[in-house]
Motif scaffolding. Structure first.
Motif, PDB file in Angstrom:
ATOM      1  N   THR A  76       0.836  -1.190   0.000  1.00  0.00           N
ATOM      2  CA  THR A  76       0.000   0.000   0.000  1.00  0.00           C
ATOM      3  C   THR A  76       0.876   1.247   0.000  1.00  0.00           C
ATOM      4  O   THR A  76       1.791   1.362   0.811  1.00  0.00           O
ATOM      5  CB  THR A  76      -0.910   0.008   1.248  1.00  0.00           C
ATOM      6  OG1 THR A  76      -1.658  -1.196   1.279  1.00  0.00           O
ATOM      7  CG2 THR A  76      -1.851   1.187   1.231  1.00  0.00           C
ATOM      8  N   LEU A  92       0.560   7.816   1.949  1.00  0.00           N
ATOM      9  CA  LEU A  92      -0.032   9.102   1.603  1.00  0.00           C
ATOM     10  C   LEU A  92       0.575  10.172   2.508  1.00  0.00           C
ATOM     11  O   LEU A  92       0.644   9.988   3.721  1.00  0.00           O
ATOM     12  CB  LEU A  92      -1.550   9.062   1.785  1.00  0.00           C
ATOM     13  CG  LEU A  92      -2.295   8.057   0.907  1.00  0.00           C
ATOM     14  CD1 LEU A  92      -3.781   8.076   1.225  1.00  0.00           C
ATOM     15  CD2 LEU A  92      -2.063   8.333  -0.566  1.00  0.00           C
ATOM     16  N   HIS A 113      -2.703  15.124   3.080  1.00  0.00           N
ATOM     17  CA  HIS A 113      -3.892  14.274   3.158  1.00  0.00           C
ATOM     18  C   HIS A 113      -5.039  14.863   3.975  1.00  0.00           C
ATOM     19  O   HIS A 113      -6.194  14.547   3.716  1.00  0.00           O
ATOM     20  CB  HIS A 113      -3.517  12.890   3.682  1.00  0.00           C
ATOM     21  CG  HIS A 113      -4.608  11.881   3.519  1.00  0.00           C
ATOM     22  ND1 HIS A 113      -5.065  11.475   2.285  1.00  0.00           N
ATOM     23  CD2 HIS A 113      -5.346  11.207   4.435  1.00  0.00           C
ATOM     24  CE1 HIS A 113      -6.033  10.590   2.445  1.00  0.00           C
ATOM     25  NE2 HIS A 113      -6.227  10.410   3.737  1.00  0.00           N
ATOM     26  N   TYR A 166       1.638  12.583  -4.232  1.00  0.00           N
ATOM     27  CA  TYR A 166       0.394  12.265  -3.525  1.00  0.00           C
ATOM     28  C   TYR A 166      -0.656  11.731  -4.500  1.00  0.00           C
ATOM     29  O   TYR A 166      -1.291  10.706  -4.246  1.00  0.00           O
ATOM     30  CB  TYR A 166      -0.133  13.513  -2.806  1.00  0.00           C
ATOM     31  CG  TYR A 166      -1.426  13.285  -2.075  1.00  0.00           C
ATOM     32  CD1 TYR A 166      -1.434  12.762  -0.789  1.00  0.00           C
ATOM     33  CD2 TYR A 166      -2.646  13.585  -2.670  1.00  0.00           C
ATOM     34  CE1 TYR A 166      -2.623  12.540  -0.116  1.00  0.00           C
ATOM     35  CE2 TYR A 166      -3.835  13.363  -2.009  1.00  0.00           C
ATOM     36  CZ  TYR A 166      -3.817  12.837  -0.730  1.00  0.00           C
ATOM     37  OH  TYR A 166      -5.005  12.606  -0.071  1.00  0.00           O
ATOM     38  N   THR A 167      -0.827  12.411  -5.637  1.00  0.00           N
ATOM     39  CA  THR A 167      -1.834  11.960  -6.600  1.00  0.00           C
ATOM     40  C   THR A 167      -1.443  10.609  -7.210  1.00  0.00           C
ATOM     41  O   THR A 167      -2.302   9.770  -7.462  1.00  0.00           O
ATOM     42  CB  THR A 167      -2.088  13.009  -7.704  1.00  0.00           C
ATOM     43  OG1 THR A 167      -0.855  13.330  -8.343  1.00  0.00           O
ATOM     44  CG2 THR A 167      -2.723  14.251  -7.140  1.00  0.00           C
ATOM     45  N   ILE A 208      -2.401   8.011  -4.646  1.00  0.00           N
ATOM     46  CA  ILE A 208      -3.865   7.804  -4.639  1.00  0.00           C
ATOM     47  C   ILE A 208      -4.267   6.932  -5.827  1.00  0.00           C
ATOM     48  O   ILE A 208      -5.047   5.991  -5.679  1.00  0.00           O
ATOM     49  CB  ILE A 208      -4.616   9.158  -4.694  1.00  0.00           C
ATOM     50  CG1 ILE A 208      -4.482   9.898  -3.374  1.00  0.00           C
ATOM     51  CG2 ILE A 208      -6.081   8.968  -5.056  1.00  0.00           C
ATOM     52  CD1 ILE A 208      -5.287   9.328  -2.225  1.00  0.00           C
ATOM     53  N   ARG A 209      -3.705   7.235  -7.007  1.00  0.00           N
ATOM     54  CA  ARG A 209      -4.033   6.425  -8.196  1.00  0.00           C
ATOM     55  C   ARG A 209      -3.602   4.968  -7.990  1.00  0.00           C
ATOM     56  O   ARG A 209      -4.327   4.046  -8.330  1.00  0.00           O
ATOM     57  CB  ARG A 209      -3.352   7.007  -9.426  1.00  0.00           C
ATOM     58  CG  ARG A 209      -4.029   8.233  -9.950  1.00  0.00           C
ATOM     59  CD  ARG A 209      -3.454   8.674 -11.293  1.00  0.00           C
ATOM     60  NE  ARG A 209      -4.068   9.908 -11.712  1.00  0.00           N
ATOM     61  CZ  ARG A 209      -3.523  11.107 -11.549  1.00  0.00           C
ATOM     62  NH1 ARG A 209      -2.335  11.230 -11.009  1.00  0.00           N
ATOM     63  NH2 ARG A 209      -4.151  12.181 -11.945  1.00  0.00           N
ATOM     64  N   LEU A 251      -3.237   3.415  -5.157  1.00  0.00           N
ATOM     65  CA  LEU A 251      -4.127   2.841  -4.150  1.00  0.00           C
ATOM     66  C   LEU A 251      -5.459   2.450  -4.775  1.00  0.00           C
ATOM     67  O   LEU A 251      -5.972   1.349  -4.536  1.00  0.00           O
ATOM     68  CB  LEU A 251      -4.350   3.851  -3.017  1.00  0.00           C
ATOM     69  CG  LEU A 251      -5.210   3.400  -1.852  1.00  0.00           C
ATOM     70  CD1 LEU A 251      -4.575   2.220  -1.126  1.00  0.00           C
ATOM     71  CD2 LEU A 251      -5.420   4.561  -0.885  1.00  0.00           C
ATOM     72  N   LEU A 252      -6.012   3.313  -5.603  1.00  0.00           N
ATOM     73  CA  LEU A 252      -7.289   3.009  -6.266  1.00  0.00           C
ATOM     74  C   LEU A 252      -7.147   1.840  -7.237  1.00  0.00           C
ATOM     75  O   LEU A 252      -8.022   0.980  -7.301  1.00  0.00           O
ATOM     76  CB  LEU A 252      -7.818   4.245  -6.993  1.00  0.00           C
ATOM     77  CG  LEU A 252      -8.279   5.386  -6.094  1.00  0.00           C
ATOM     78  CD1 LEU A 252      -8.631   6.602  -6.927  1.00  0.00           C
ATOM     79  CD2 LEU A 252      -9.455   4.965  -5.235  1.00  0.00           C
TER      80      LEU A 252
END
Length: 106
Positions: A2, A5, A10, A87-88, A91-92, A94-95
């Protein structure tokens, strides 16, 4: 694994600040009242979050005068832009990880 972040970005209010400042061209800045109005935040709340971002090196705060009136400007630093890109990307990742079924499952 994982992705991590960035805890500075965040937090919801700080994420909103960084996203908004990231829309400015590099080298551009926005006045404190303008940012406050765009985000619909109180001056005190915005000030606290800008201070946290400034301490991390993500935001530059410049205090100047326009005539006799003091004015405060905020801008995203190069370090802040890179942190937001990281960060982005996290997030990508993680998604994408949560949307991809584990191998071997049908």
């Amino acid at each position: 694994m994982t992705p991590e972040l960035d805890p500075v970005i965040h937090a919801q209010a700080r994420l909103r600040v960084v996203v908004t400042l990231n829309t400015l061209n590099e080298g551009d800045r926005i006045t404190f009242p303008g940012l406050k109005d765009l985000l619909g935040m109180t001056a005190g709340n915005l000030s606290v979050h800008l201070t946290k971002l400034e301490e991390a090196g993500y935001v530059e705060i410049v205090k100047a005068h326009k005539g006799r009136t003091p004015v405060t400007y905020a801008a995203l630093t190069r370090r802040g832009r890179l942190a937001f890109e990281d960060y982005t990307a996290a997030i990508r990742q993680l998604l994408n990880t949560t949307m991809t079924p584990p191998s071997g499952d049908s």
